[in-house]
Every structure is written in C-alpha cells, then in structure tokens.
Enzyme design. Structure first.
Site, PDB file in Angstrom:
ATOM      1  N   ASP A  40     -10.956   2.988   4.196  1.00  0.00           N
ATOM      2  CA  ASP A  40     -11.371   1.682   3.778  1.00  0.00           C
ATOM      3  C   ASP A  40     -12.794   1.461   3.555  1.00  0.00           C
ATOM      4  O   ASP A  40     -13.097   0.359   3.080  1.00  0.00           O
ATOM      5  CB  ASP A  40     -10.859   0.567   4.992  1.00  0.00           C
ATOM      6  CG  ASP A  40      -9.603   0.228   4.921  1.00  0.00           C
ATOM      7  OD1 ASP A  40      -8.979   0.006   3.655  1.00  0.00           O
ATOM      8  OD2 ASP A  40      -8.697  -0.222   5.853  1.00  0.00           O
ATOM      9  N   LYS A  54       0.854  -1.251   0.040  1.00  0.00           N
ATOM     10  CA  LYS A  54      -0.049   0.071  -0.047  1.00  0.00           C
ATOM     11  C   LYS A  54       0.725   1.209   0.134  1.00  0.00           C
ATOM     12  O   LYS A  54       0.582   2.241  -0.734  1.00  0.00           O
ATOM     13  CB  LYS A  54      -0.980   0.017   1.125  1.00  0.00           C
ATOM     14  CG  LYS A  54      -2.294  -0.910   1.065  1.00  0.00           C
ATOM     15  CD  LYS A  54      -2.961  -1.399   2.304  1.00  0.00           C
ATOM     16  CE  LYS A  54      -3.839  -2.371   2.118  1.00  0.00           C
ATOM     17  NZ  LYS A  54      -4.610  -2.764   3.176  1.00  0.00           N
ATOM     18  N   GLN A 114      -4.609  -1.338   9.541  1.00  0.00           N
ATOM     19  CA  GLN A 114      -4.472  -2.893   9.103  1.00  0.00           C
ATOM     20  C   GLN A 114      -4.881  -3.824   9.865  1.00  0.00           C
ATOM     21  O   GLN A 114      -4.762  -3.892  11.004  1.00  0.00           O
ATOM     22  CB  GLN A 114      -3.016  -3.260   8.388  1.00  0.00           C
ATOM     23  CG  GLN A 114      -2.848  -4.359   7.937  1.00  0.00           C
ATOM     24  CD  GLN A 114      -3.328  -4.379   6.457  1.00  0.00           C
ATOM     25  OE1 GLN A 114      -3.398  -3.319   5.574  1.00  0.00           O
ATOM     26  NE2 GLN A 114      -4.131  -5.453   6.036  1.00  0.00           N
TER      27      GLN A 114
END
Ligand code: NAP
Length: 274
Positions: free
Chosen positions: A117, A50, A94
C-alpha cells in the site's frame, strides 16, 4: 466544449494486461495477503475487488478475515507470521480498522518491502492511489512540469503523497484543507486540480479554470449511488479532462496495488523486468 473523460477503467485494464505478461515471465507466483478486520460493508467490497483483480493477473491472494473482537496484539502476531512467509510478497491490511486497534502501529509492523500500500514510512512502494492519479494525468499527454497544481486534502494516504509526486514531476503545488480560506481563489489557479476531500459537489463549475485537468478522488454514497467530489455534469463544461466516479481513480488504485506486489516479488528474487 465538453471535457474529455479520462477512462480509468480502460487504462487500468491495459496496465493489468501488461502485468499479466510480466507475471508469466517471473520465476515465482507473487502472493498478496489480504487482511480484513470486522464487517465494514464498504471494506468487504474493496477486498473482494482486490482479490478478483489478483486472480485476473495471476497473483495468489491469501485471505485473513478476522472478526471485530480481534485485538491489536492478535493482529500484530498475524503480521509477524506474514512478514516471515516467503510465499507472501505483499501484505494489505484493509483500512479503516476498528477503533480499538491503532492503525499506525499496525502499518509500522508490516515489513516495509511487503507494504504494497506504500503507507509505511520506509516502504519502497509508491502509495497506490497517488501513483494511479499520476498515471491518469500522464494519460492526457499534457506536460506536468511548470503547471500549477492544486490538491484538496492533506491525508497521508492521498493528499500529501499526491502533492509530493506532483512536485517530483516539477509542478508548482498548493495543498488546501479544511482551514483554507477562499478555496475558490486557490482552485481557479489550478491547471491540474485533484480533489480528495470526500464531500459530494465540493468542486463546482465556477471553481474550475477553463481547460484544467480535474481528478476526482472522492468516493461518497448518495442515495445508494457512488459519486465523487466534483459536480461532474457542470464541471465537464469547463475542464479539458475529467475523471468519472466510478471508473476513474478507483480502478487505478487497485492496479497499482497489483504492480507493487509484483515489484516486491521480483525484488525478492532480484528479478529485473523493467
Ligand atoms: P481524509 O483523511 O478524511 O481527508 C480529507 C481531507 O479533506 C482532509 O485533509 C480535510 O482537511 C480536507 N477537507 C475537508 N473539508 C474540506 C474543505 N471544505 N475544503 C478543503 N479541504 C477539506 O480522507 P482521505 O482518506 O484522504 O480520502 C479522501 C476521499 O478520497 C474520500 O472520499 C475517500 O473515500 C476517497 N478515496 C478514494 C480512493 C480511490 O481509490 N478511489 C482511495 C482513497 C481515498 P483537514 O486535514 O483540515 O481535516
């Protein structure tokens, strides 16, 4: 006839090129905070990928690597600082988090507009993996409206949101899960089949309708190799379109994260690029 393989990697590259051009026009550099708690090796790989993708398009990434002993309240106070930081437009925590931290409390502590997200119930962003899946389906140019779609999996991260997006596209959608009886009967109905289970070869050739679009979301490690949920070598003889693992959904997920971060930065300054 063999299925056309949907090249997620190359579609993602094309989108990233466009995102880079958009960033060059923005009055500010978008910033993404990447928070990793603990030393899960798979999470470390995802975070590295990422961050690399951010660099490719010109998003500044800020890393917060916290050790396994980090408490929920430590993490909440970091998020409170990141929520207030004007240089940070997106916050990514994460998952999975260590067991002693409640992931739902953490997700809800992120300012909805910075939740790139798309996991916060009030987030304006579309969750990354489902958004990427819809783009992959649309890349086939097959009209989704009126098609029968079957989604395997009902998680909040993939199964449910992808089913909702397919409904928005006017597909008729069935969601299957571990309590579904006669799974094959369901999957054989699917013009569009999305598998998000996390079990290698759960989708075999005799479960796929001739000419279907098959999207393989699963990521499973088998003998140190990354494989999906679909028995790729055999299903490709029945499907019209099929995504590979790796190189299908994965690269699209990361690209949608970049897009959400750019949207968030642009919104902060009321900058319209669409
Ligand atoms: P999850 O939360 O574990 O959900 C798995 C789902 O599969 C559950 O709803 C479960 O049903 C269902 N299931 C289990 N066994 C089944 C069976 N025999 N038949 C039908 N359904 C069954 O996983 P997730 O987070 O959604 O992720 C799913 C997979 O996608 C994983 O392999 C993950 O690594 C991968 N993934 C990939 C990406 C990417 O970018 N490539 C992103 C996210 C996730 P119940 O609800 O009844 O338990």
């Amino acid at each position: 006839m063999s299925a056309q393989i949907i090249n997620g990697k190359s579609i993602a590259q094309g989108i990233k090129k466009d995102l880079k051009t958009i960033i060059e026009k923005l009055p500010l550099k978008p910033g993404l905070a990447v928070v990793l708690v603990g030393d899960n090796p798979a999470s470390q790989v995802y975070v590295r990928m990422k961050k690399k993708a951010c660099q490719e398009v010109g998003i500044e990434s800020f890393s917060y690597y916290l050790d396994n002993t980090t408490t929920e309240s430590d993490l909440l106070s970091l998020l409170s600082k990141l929520n207030k930081n004007k240089n940070i437009h997106g916050i990514l925590v994460q998952l999975p988090l260590p067991k002693h931290i409640n992931a739902s409390n953490i997700i809800k502590a992120i300012l909805p507009e910075k939740d790139v997200d798309g996991f916060h119930p009030l987030s304006p962003h579309i969750p990354c993996t489902p958004a990427g899946i819809i783009k992959l389906i649309k890349s086939t140019k097959v009209n989704i409206a009126s098609k029968k779609a079957v989604v395997l999996g009902r998680s909040n991260i993939v199964g449910r949101p992808v089913a909702n997006l397919l409904i928005k596209e006017n597909a008729t959608v069935t969601i299957c899960h571990s309590y579904t009886r006669e799974l094959q009967k369901e999957t054989l109905q699917a013009d569009i089949l999305v598998s998000a289970v996390g079990r290698p070869k759960i989708i075999t050739e005799n479960m796929v309708k001739q000419g279907a679009i098959v999207i393989d979301v699963g990521t499973n490690r088998v003998d140190d190799r990354l494989v999906g949920d679909v028995d790729f070598d055999n299903v490709k003889n029945r499907a019209a379109y099929l995504t590979p693992v790796p190189g299908g959904v994965g690269p699209m997920t990361i690209t949608m994260l970049l897009k959400n971060t750019i949207d968030s930065a642009a919104n902060q300054y009321d900058f319209k690029y669409k």
